[in-house]
Design a protein around this motif. Structure first.
Motif, PDB file in Angstrom:
ATOM      1  N   TYR A   1       0.824  -1.207   0.000  1.00 60.33           N
ATOM      2  CA  TYR A   1       0.000   0.000   0.000  1.00 60.33           C
ATOM      3  C   TYR A   1       0.860   1.258   0.000  1.00 60.33           C
TER       4      TYR A   1
ATOM      5  N   LYS B   1       3.774  -0.322  -6.433  1.00 64.78           N
ATOM      6  CA  LYS B   1       2.984  -1.434  -5.889  1.00 64.78           C
ATOM      7  C   LYS B   1       2.738  -2.519  -6.935  1.00 64.78           C
TER       8      LYS B   1
ATOM      9  N   GLU C   1      -5.632  -2.674  -6.870  1.00 68.80           N
ATOM     10  CA  GLU C   1      -6.612  -1.679  -6.407  1.00 68.80           C
ATOM     11  C   GLU C   1      -7.663  -2.331  -5.505  1.00 68.80           C
TER      12      GLU C   1
ATOM     13  N   ASP D   1      -8.599  -1.730  -2.605  1.00 72.55           N
ATOM     14  CA  ASP D   1      -9.445  -0.870  -1.780  1.00 72.55           C
ATOM     15  C   ASP D   1     -10.771  -0.529  -2.453  1.00 72.55           C
TER      16      ASP D   1
ATOM     17  N   THR E   1      -2.867  -4.895  -3.795  1.00 66.16           N
ATOM     18  CA  THR E   1      -2.331  -3.541  -3.753  1.00 66.16           C
ATOM     19  C   THR E   1      -3.470  -2.584  -3.453  1.00 66.16           C
ATOM     20  N   CYS E   2      -3.155  -1.496  -2.783  1.00 68.36           N
ATOM     21  CA  CYS E   2      -4.169  -0.476  -2.517  1.00 68.36           C
ATOM     22  C   CYS E   2      -3.492   0.849  -2.223  1.00 68.36           C
ATOM     23  N   ASN E   3      -4.214   1.931  -2.449  1.00 65.28           N
ATOM     24  CA  ASN E   3      -3.707   3.257  -2.104  1.00 65.28           C
ATOM     25  C   ASN E   3      -3.974   3.580  -0.638  1.00 65.28           C
ATOM     26  N   LYS E   4      -5.156   3.222  -0.162  1.00 70.39           N
ATOM     27  CA  LYS E   4      -5.573   3.613   1.180  1.00 70.39           C
ATOM     28  C   LYS E   4      -5.802   2.374   2.043  1.00 70.39           C
ATOM     29  N   ILE E   5      -4.857   2.095   2.911  1.00 72.39           N
ATOM     30  CA  ILE E   5      -4.922   0.896   3.742  1.00 72.39           C
ATOM     31  C   ILE E   5      -6.090   0.958   4.713  1.00 72.39           C
TER      32      ILE E   5
ATOM     33  N   ARG F   1      -6.683  -7.160   7.014  1.00 71.92           N
ATOM     34  CA  ARG F   1      -5.299  -6.709   7.205  1.00 71.92           C
ATOM     35  C   ARG F   1      -4.526  -7.671   8.105  1.00 71.92           C
TER      36      ARG F   1
ATOM     37  N   CYS G   1       1.312  -6.455   5.689  1.00 75.64           N
ATOM     38  CA  CYS G   1       0.983  -5.156   5.075  1.00 75.64           C
ATOM     39  C   CYS G   1       2.252  -4.306   5.010  1.00 75.64           C
TER      40      CYS G   1
END
Length: 317
Positions: free
Chosen positions: A41, A48, A102, A104, A130-134, A142, A147
């Protein structure tokens, strides 16, 4: 105009961890391979997807994009079906991988179904996300992943990565025969750091424009929203400003606001240093409108309000 057959973001995408500029803590984690589920993330352009592609290389993999394939039916119909199919190698079951880019973007129901799937197939399937905002990833999910934040978490990491970025970009500029000084190179990288994707896109812009030198003039042009930034500083007609923003950003208002948050202060520092005392008020304003962007049904209206508010701040005595 030079012929461009491939995006620089793909031409210069790393194919091994040895070719990536990574903090040591990240390198140690990813070089262990898929010993556990991995959640990468951080902000856009931080590597990522590139890391995920290297991790899953050679595995039987189901690839999904959480921004478009995000419902519970996707988990039931694709993920469970893939995970339950036996894949043998030398008489024993082979590890398979589910890669969700992506992540999230998944719905809460999809995450509930995925949690059960992760547990049920723990011995035969690894999950890479993968994500931008955990914070958009549910805590029970999680806890089932390693992470890994990809952004610098301290000054030492930031300095190491920045120097690495500068060295890497200098080699590309040399390759495409664009001259630079240490000062312009560092300013160019600083404009986008740690977003390597934006850096490479901007290098390609220089290449397409047949620039021979990295200087102040083309440093301004490589800001993705340089025209919008200029309008925010110098636009004098509210009606014309409204028309420009509405016609150019109606479909990507959130991207424009993110670009303002990332680059506008650097744009001011480079071109209009006389507004330096306005920076704290501008940052507070941007933060307020970024928060509104997550809840407002009309994102263009939020962008317009932010731009007009910043104009007001710049014009205040």
């Amino acid at each position: 105009m030079p012929a461009v057959n491939k995006l620089f973001t793909e031409m210069f995408r790393a194919t091994s961890f040895n070719n990536m500029i990574l903090p040591e803590r990240v390198r140690k984690d990813v070089e262990r391979g898929l010993t556990q589920n991995i959640m990468l993330y951080g902000p856009q352009g931080g590597g990522k997807t590139t890391i995920a592609r290297i991790l899953i290389n050679g595995y039987d993999t189901l690839k999904l994009n959480g921004s478009s394939e995000n419902g519970i039916d996707i988990i039931r119909d694709k993920v469970v079906s893939f995970a339950s199919a036996v894949s043998l190698e030398f008489g024993s079951e082979k590890i398979k991988v589910v890669f969700i880019d992506e992540a999230d973007g998944l719905t809460s129901n999809a995450w509930d179904a995925l949690r059960e799937t992760i547990e049920h197939y723990a011995s035969s399937v690894r999950f890479v996300c993968t994500c931008n905002k955990i914070d958009k990833i549910p805590a029970p999910i999680r806890s089932r992943f390693n992470c890994i934040p990809l952004y610098p978490i301290n000054n030492a990491e930031s300095d190491y990565m920045f120097e690495g970025y500068c060295s890497y970009v200098s080699k590309i500029l040399d390759k495409i025969k664009v001259s630079y000084t240490d000062e312009t190179l560092k300013q160019f990288v600083k404009n986008f750091f740690p977003d390597m994707r934006s850096i490479l896109n901007s290098v390609q812009t220089l290449y397409v424009q047949e620039a021979k030198e990295l200087n102040k003039d083309n440093l301004v042009k490589v800001f993705e929203c340089s025209d919008l930034f200029e309008l925010m500083v110098n636009g004098n007609s509210p009606i014309e400003n409204y028309k420009y923003i509405a016609s150019n950003f109606s479909n990507n208002a959130d991207d424009a606001l993110l670009e303002i948050s990332k680059s506008f202060v650097d744009f001011l520092a480079m071109n209009y240093p006389q507004y330096g005392n306005k920076v704290p008020y501008i940052i507070i304003t941007i933060a307020e409108y970024l928060d509104q962007m997550t809840t407002s049904p009309d994102r263009l209206l939020v962008l317009l309000a932010c731009c007009f508010k910043i104009q007001t701040i710049l014009r205040e005595l």
